[in-house]
Design a protein around this motif. Structure first.
Motif, PDB file in Angstrom:
ATOM      1  N   LEU A 126       0.837  -1.198   0.000  1.00  0.00           N
ATOM      2  CA  LEU A 126       0.000   0.000   0.000  1.00  0.00           C
ATOM      3  C   LEU A 126       0.873   1.250   0.000  1.00  0.00           C
ATOM      4  CD1 LEU A 126      -2.080  -2.187   0.891  1.00  0.00           C
ATOM      5  CD2 LEU A 126      -3.109  -0.436   2.359  1.00  0.00           C
ATOM      6  N   PRO A 127       0.775   2.101  -1.036  1.00  0.00           N
ATOM      7  CA  PRO A 127       1.524   3.366  -1.045  1.00  0.00           C
ATOM      8  C   PRO A 127       1.047   4.292   0.073  1.00  0.00           C
ATOM      9  CG  PRO A 127       0.708   2.796  -3.240  1.00  0.00           C
ATOM     10  CD  PRO A 127       0.014   1.890  -2.267  1.00  0.00           C
ATOM     11  N   ARG A 128       1.853   5.282   0.375  1.00  0.00           N
ATOM     12  CA  ARG A 128       1.554   6.177   1.497  1.00  0.00           C
ATOM     13  C   ARG A 128       0.191   6.859   1.350  1.00  0.00           C
ATOM     14  NH1 ARG A 128       4.511   8.170   5.483  1.00  0.00           N
ATOM     15  NH2 ARG A 128       6.441   7.377   4.556  1.00  0.00           N
ATOM     16  N   ASP A 129      -0.162   7.279   0.134  1.00  0.00           N
ATOM     17  CA  ASP A 129      -1.437   7.995  -0.008  1.00  0.00           C
ATOM     18  C   ASP A 129      -2.623   7.072   0.281  1.00  0.00           C
ATOM     19  OD1 ASP A 129      -0.838   6.620  -2.332  1.00  0.00           O
ATOM     20  OD2 ASP A 129      -1.007   8.355  -3.667  1.00  0.00           O
ATOM     21  N   TRP A 130      -2.475   5.774   0.033  1.00  0.00           N
ATOM     22  CA  TRP A 130      -3.519   4.828   0.410  1.00  0.00           C
ATOM     23  C   TRP A 130      -3.545   4.639   1.930  1.00  0.00           C
ATOM     24  CZ3 TRP A 130      -6.744   1.517  -2.710  1.00  0.00           C
ATOM     25  CH2 TRP A 130      -6.672   1.789  -4.079  1.00  0.00           C
TER      26      TRP A 130
END
Length: 303
Positions: free
Chosen positions: A92-96
């Motif tokens: 999961l990327p940071r924005d997620w």
């Protein structure tokens, strides 16, 4: 609470079912996409997908998250209090991670920081750990490095196998995630010391190295059953080792020492109790030997 669930394999299903049964509003399930399976290579949905269909929950299975602006906008539009993650299969990327109000909360099958990574249950049994457990943690951008919310241990018995530990930990994860959401415990940073890594396994990892100790190979038969399976070769036959016990004897590693399938290892000997030829059903060693001669002095694992 308004939740999304992100998980794919059987391990994830008890937690998903527990969250729905507890009355949480499950707005979406994210999981791996259907993949070809079986002889006919028909597309098959993963266990969490099938559970979501049964529960009437919308399913998303994006092929990737990083750089996927449309999927991120859709995720944000769910207006989530939290996302619960259990063996999802995508990073999961940071924005997620930052989209839900309480972030993304992970159910991890080890006592972190012990056994970060993809195969913590296998690794704990293989290493001879006395216990494992579940850690509920708030996810960050690292690999299983986020602060811990709850931990609970389970003993690993001397004959514990992957399947039984998997099921016990999956059930425990379902119970602990309900507590974590209800109690909102303070997050505690993981210790700096004691971190170990359990990499993703492949079929090749199941091959038995007879130069290892008898103790280690016995644990391998339990840690890798049912997958990837601990196996060796006898000529052109592949033999899956299902159950074994420590025995006495010495010889060149892989050598059959007697008529009871006692095999020399790098340290000690191992008696095979139950095994399976490719394409056949599991049998006890005595039945196997009645239909398949394995003379003393035969060396396993040479092809």
């Amino acid at each position: 609470m308004k939740l999304a669930f992100m998980g794919s394999p059987d391990f994830a299903v008890p937690a998903l079912e527990a969250l729905v049964a507890a009355g949480h509003e499950m707005r979406a399930v994210y999981c791996q996409p259907p993949r070809p399976s079986g002889r006919g290579q028909a597309l098959q949905a993963c266990p969490a997908h099938r559970a979501a269909d049964r529960l009437g929950i919308a399913v998303h299975h994006p092929a990737k998250l990083r750089g996927n602006a449309a999927e991120l906008d859709s995720f944000r539009a769910l207006d989530l209090d939290a996302a619960v993650v259990a063996a999802y299969g995508l990073i999961l990327p940071r924005d997620w991670l930052e989209a839900p109000r309480r972030g993304c909360i992970n159910i991890h099958a080890s006592l972190l920081p012990r056994w970060r990574g993809a195969a913590p249950i296998h690794a704990a049994i293989l290493a001879g750990d006395a216990e494992t457990g579940i850690t509920i943690m708030r996810m960050d951008a690292g690999l299983d490095t986020g602060p811990m919310l709850l931990r609970e241990a389970l003993p690993i018995g001397p004959k514990a196998r992957l399947g039984e530990m998997h099921d016990a930990l999956a059930a425990l994860g379902g119970r602990l995630i309900l507590r974590a959401l209800a109690e909102d415990p303070p997050a505690v940073p993981q210790p700096d010391e004691g971190s170990t890594y359990a990499p993703r396994l492949t079929r090749a990892d199941g091959r038995i190295d007879w130069t290892q100790t008898a103790q280690r190979i016995e644990r391998q038969t339990r840690a890798f059953d049912p997958w990837p399976g601990a196996f060796t070769t006898l000529g052109t036959d592949v033999l899956k080792m299902l159950e074994a016990e420590i025995s006495v004897g010495m010889g060149e590693p892989g050598t059959v020492l007697d008529d009871r399938l006692t095999i020399a290892t790098g340290d000690g000997a191992l008696r095979i109790l139950r095994l399976q030829r490719a394409g056949r059903g599991p049998v006890i060693a005595g039945d196997f030997l009645r239909g398949f001669a394995v003379p003393v002095g035969t060396v396993l694992g040479t092809t």
